[in-house]
Design a protein around this motif. Structure first.
Motif, short mmCIF file in Angstrom:
data_model
loop_
_atom_site.label_atom_id
_atom_site.label_comp_id
_atom_site.label_asym_id
_atom_site.label_seq_id
_atom_site.Cartn_x
_atom_site.Cartn_y
_atom_site.Cartn_z
N MET A 146 0.79 -1.23 -0.09
CA MET A 146 -0.18 0.07 0.06
C MET A 146 1.01 1.22 -0.06
N PRO A 147 0.32 2.50 -0.53
CA PRO A 147 1.14 3.58 -0.63
C PRO A 147 1.33 4.15 0.57
N GLU A 148 2.40 5.11 0.62
CA GLU A 148 2.62 5.87 1.94
C GLU A 148 1.60 6.87 1.99
N THR A 149 1.05 7.23 3.13
CA THR A 149 0.01 8.35 3.21
C THR A 149 0.34 9.42 4.04
N ASP A 150 1.37 9.60 4.60
CA ASP A 150 2.19 10.65 5.28
C ASP A 150 1.03 10.92 6.69
N ASN A 151 0.58 9.85 7.15
CA ASN A 151 -0.02 9.89 8.37
C ASN A 151 -1.41 10.40 8.22
N HIS A 152 -2.13 10.78 7.22
CA HIS A 152 -3.22 11.05 6.77
C HIS A 152 -4.18 9.95 6.33
N GLY A 153 -5.37 9.94 6.20
CA GLY A 153 -6.25 8.85 5.71
C GLY A 153 -6.05 8.83 4.35
N ALA A 154 -6.65 7.50 3.97
CA ALA A 154 -6.77 7.26 2.54
C ALA A 154 -8.17 6.84 2.08
N SER A 155 -8.53 7.13 0.73
CA SER A 155 -9.57 6.82 0.11
C SER A 155 -9.96 5.44 0.09
N ILE A 156 -11.12 5.05 0.20
CA ILE A 156 -11.70 3.68 0.09
C ILE A 156 -12.63 3.26 -1.09
N GLU A 157 -12.38 2.35 -2.04
CA GLU A 157 -13.68 2.36 -2.83
C GLU A 157 -14.13 0.81 -2.75
N LEU A 158 -15.23 0.48 -2.69
CA LEU A 158 -15.61 -0.61 -2.93
C LEU A 158 -16.48 -0.70 -4.15
N GLU A 159 -15.93 -1.66 -4.99
CA GLU A 159 -16.64 -2.07 -6.24
C GLU A 159 -17.30 -3.33 -6.40
N ASN A 160 -18.73 -3.48 -6.58
CA ASN A 160 -19.47 -4.39 -6.86
C ASN A 160 -18.86 -5.67 -5.67
N LEU A 161 -18.63 -5.21 -4.55
CA LEU A 161 -18.12 -6.06 -3.49
C LEU A 161 -19.37 -7.15 -3.11
N THR A 162 -18.91 -8.22 -2.98
CA THR A 162 -20.19 -9.42 -2.90
C THR A 162 -19.42 -10.46 -1.79
N LYS A 163 -20.15 -10.98 -1.17
CA LYS A 163 -19.77 -12.35 -0.48
C LYS A 163 -20.76 -13.33 -0.22
N ARG A 164 -20.52 -14.56 -0.87
CA ARG A 164 -21.24 -15.77 -0.85
C ARG A 164 -21.11 -16.78 0.10
N TYR A 165 -21.61 -17.33 0.84
CA TYR A 165 -20.98 -18.47 1.58
C TYR A 165 -21.58 -19.91 0.91
N PRO A 166 -20.89 -20.84 0.99
CA PRO A 166 -21.27 -22.06 0.42
C PRO A 166 -22.76 -22.54 1.16
N GLY A 167 -23.76 -23.08 0.38
CA GLY A 167 -24.72 -23.51 0.75
C GLY A 167 -25.97 -22.70 1.06
N SER A 168 -25.63 -21.05 1.00
CA SER A 168 -26.79 -20.25 1.32
C SER A 168 -26.81 -19.76 -0.28
N PRO A 169 -28.58 -19.78 -0.24
CA PRO A 169 -29.37 -19.37 -1.61
C PRO A 169 -28.79 -17.97 -1.89
N GLN A 170 -28.85 -17.06 -0.77
CA GLN A 170 -28.64 -15.45 -1.24
C GLN A 170 -27.06 -15.15 -0.65
N PRO A 171 -26.64 -14.18 -1.32
CA PRO A 171 -25.26 -13.77 -0.63
C PRO A 171 -25.50 -12.83 0.60
N ALA A 172 -24.48 -12.95 1.47
CA ALA A 172 -24.48 -12.20 2.70
C ALA A 172 -24.36 -10.71 2.20
N VAL A 173 -23.30 -10.12 1.32
CA VAL A 173 -23.34 -9.06 0.92
C VAL A 173 -23.48 -9.01 -0.55
N ASP A 174 -24.27 -8.19 -1.26
CA ASP A 174 -24.52 -8.17 -2.62
C ASP A 174 -24.32 -6.91 -3.21
#
Length: 412
Positions: free
Chosen positions: A1-29
């Motif tokens: 990860m890049p150095e940020t000189d002590n300050h915050g960094a931007s965060i981008e979540l793009e089409n973030l998904t989590k499926r667990y085996p055996g579950s019909p619906q994703p936990a995060v969609d």
């Protein structure tokens, strides 16, 4: 990860998904979200909606099934997750401290793992203990079992900040402590953020907590679908739908007391004396003050007792049993709601304001707080009238347009 000189960094979540085996619906969609550098974003939603799962995917404590995570523009989805976690601070409920390690060892854990020198770690531990309001000399060698719940949480935050990460993830970190300690920890986080400007992603089920600490709030439905992602003010005044309104609940005007800080209202000076002052001097100070009580400070300048004239008459040379203990205080970063609750529990109608070390800085009284409440209610009333006027105006315009479309004819 890049150095940020002590300050915050931007965060981008793009089409973030989590499926667990055996579950019909994703936990995060399919979550898409942009978080600005130095911003505090709060995830709030019902239990099981996926907010903690979404948080943990940012540092890959839970591996995403699909989608991308970018921190300061760098795709971290494919880098070493251990390296990622060392650059992202993480604080959880009940602190999660290692019981066999001292406070200093807990805080210094990540810096030690990434190869900092002993002298640098030691200096950082001292700095962070001071930053979170714990005396380094007193707490350095203690073990977690020797700390109160609030002290443990402060150490947990210090540990999360130890390697100076640009991003701090907090998963219901204050959920296991009593309400008064929780308020003070929230104030402490707000104060820390003023100094550090980290990017903080915070999970809670408490909407009032979200209002108090968040620059923006993401109200999440099940599977982390975003119902509304906006500032606390916007969500309170213009909830997107009935689901969001359910979180806002009744009394939106009073909830807006969580948006105004004690530092934004008048903090008045009050006559004070210290435990080292002679009794006659205390009596003279009270008599000349024009008030019926005086605030007694301890040797560190912290509020200790309220003394009235009758207390001094009965003191008989000692203040040991005289006066009423100061049970509750607020900081300048506390909300007006915190201050109002403290005042209402004290029938004398005022609360002491303290600094970061607990030292006395002034008093806020009921009159000041009630004036602020009235101003908020009046602002809400005017806003509602304007909205009603705009609505009536649009209806009139629509009626005129319909009449013109019919050649000006109307029917009874």
């Amino acid at each position: 990860m890049p150095e940020t000189d002590n300050h915050g960094a931007s965060i981008e979540l793009e089409n973030l998904t989590k499926r667990y085996p055996g579950s019909p619906q994703p936990a995060v969609d399919d979550v898409n979200m942009e978080i600005k550098a130095g911003e505090v974003v709060v995830f709030v939603g019902p239990s099981g909606c996926g907010k903690s799962t979404t948080l943990k995917m940012i540092n890959r404590l839970i591996e995403p099934t699909g989608g991308r995570i970018r921190i300061d523009g760098e795709d971290v989805t494919d880098i070493d997750p251990v390296k990622l976690r060392r650059n992202v601070g993480y604080a959880i409920q009940s602190a999660g401290l290692f019981p066999h390690m001292t406070v200093a060892q807990n805080i210094g854990l990540v810096p030690r793992m990434i190869g900092w020198s002993k002298s640098r770690i030691s200096a950082r531990v001292e700095e962070l203990l001071d930053l979170v309001g714990l005396d380094p000399g007193e707490f350095h060698g203690r073990y977690p079992r020797q700390l109160s719940g609030g002290q443990q949480q402060r150490v947990g935050v210090a540990r999360a900040l130890a390697a100076d990460p640009p991003v701090l993830l907090m998963d219901e970190p204050f959920g296991a402590v009593d309400p008064i300690t929780r308020d003070h920890l929230q104030d402490e986080l707000i104060r820390l953020q003023h100094e550090l400007h980290k990017t903080i992603v915070f999970v809670t089920h408490d909407f009032d907590e979200a209002i108090k600490i968040g620059d923006r709030i993401a109200v999440l439905r099940e599977r982390s679908h975003i119902a509304q992602f906006d500032t606390p003010e916007a969500i309170l005044t213009n909830p997107a739908d009935d689901f969001v309104s359910g979180f806002v609940g009744a009394g939106a005007a009073l909830k807006r007391l969580n948006l105004t800080r004690v530092r934004d209202v008048e903090i008045t000076e009050y006559p004070t004396v210290t435990v080292d002052d002679p009794l006659q001097e205390i009596f003279n100070r009270l008599r000349s003050s024009g008030t019926n009580e005086i605030l007694l400070l301890d040797k560190r300048g912290r509020p200790y007792k309220w003394l009235r004239r009758g207390d001094l008459m009965r003191a008989r040379g000692s203040l040991a049993r005289a006066g009423t203990l100061v049970n509750d205080t607020v900081t300048r970063d506390a909300t007006l709601r915190d201050a109002l609750e403290a005042v209402l529990t004290d029938n004398a109608g005022r609360v002491v304001v303290t600094g970061r070390r607990g030292e006395y800085t002034g008093v806020v009284d009921m009159e000041t707080l009630m004036n602020s409440v009235h101003e908020l209610l009046e602002a809400d009333r005017l806003e509602a009238l304007e909205a009603q006027h705009d609505l009536e105006g649009s209806r009139t315009d629509r009626t005129h347009a319909e009449q013109e479309g019919d050649g000006g004819e109307t029917t009874a």
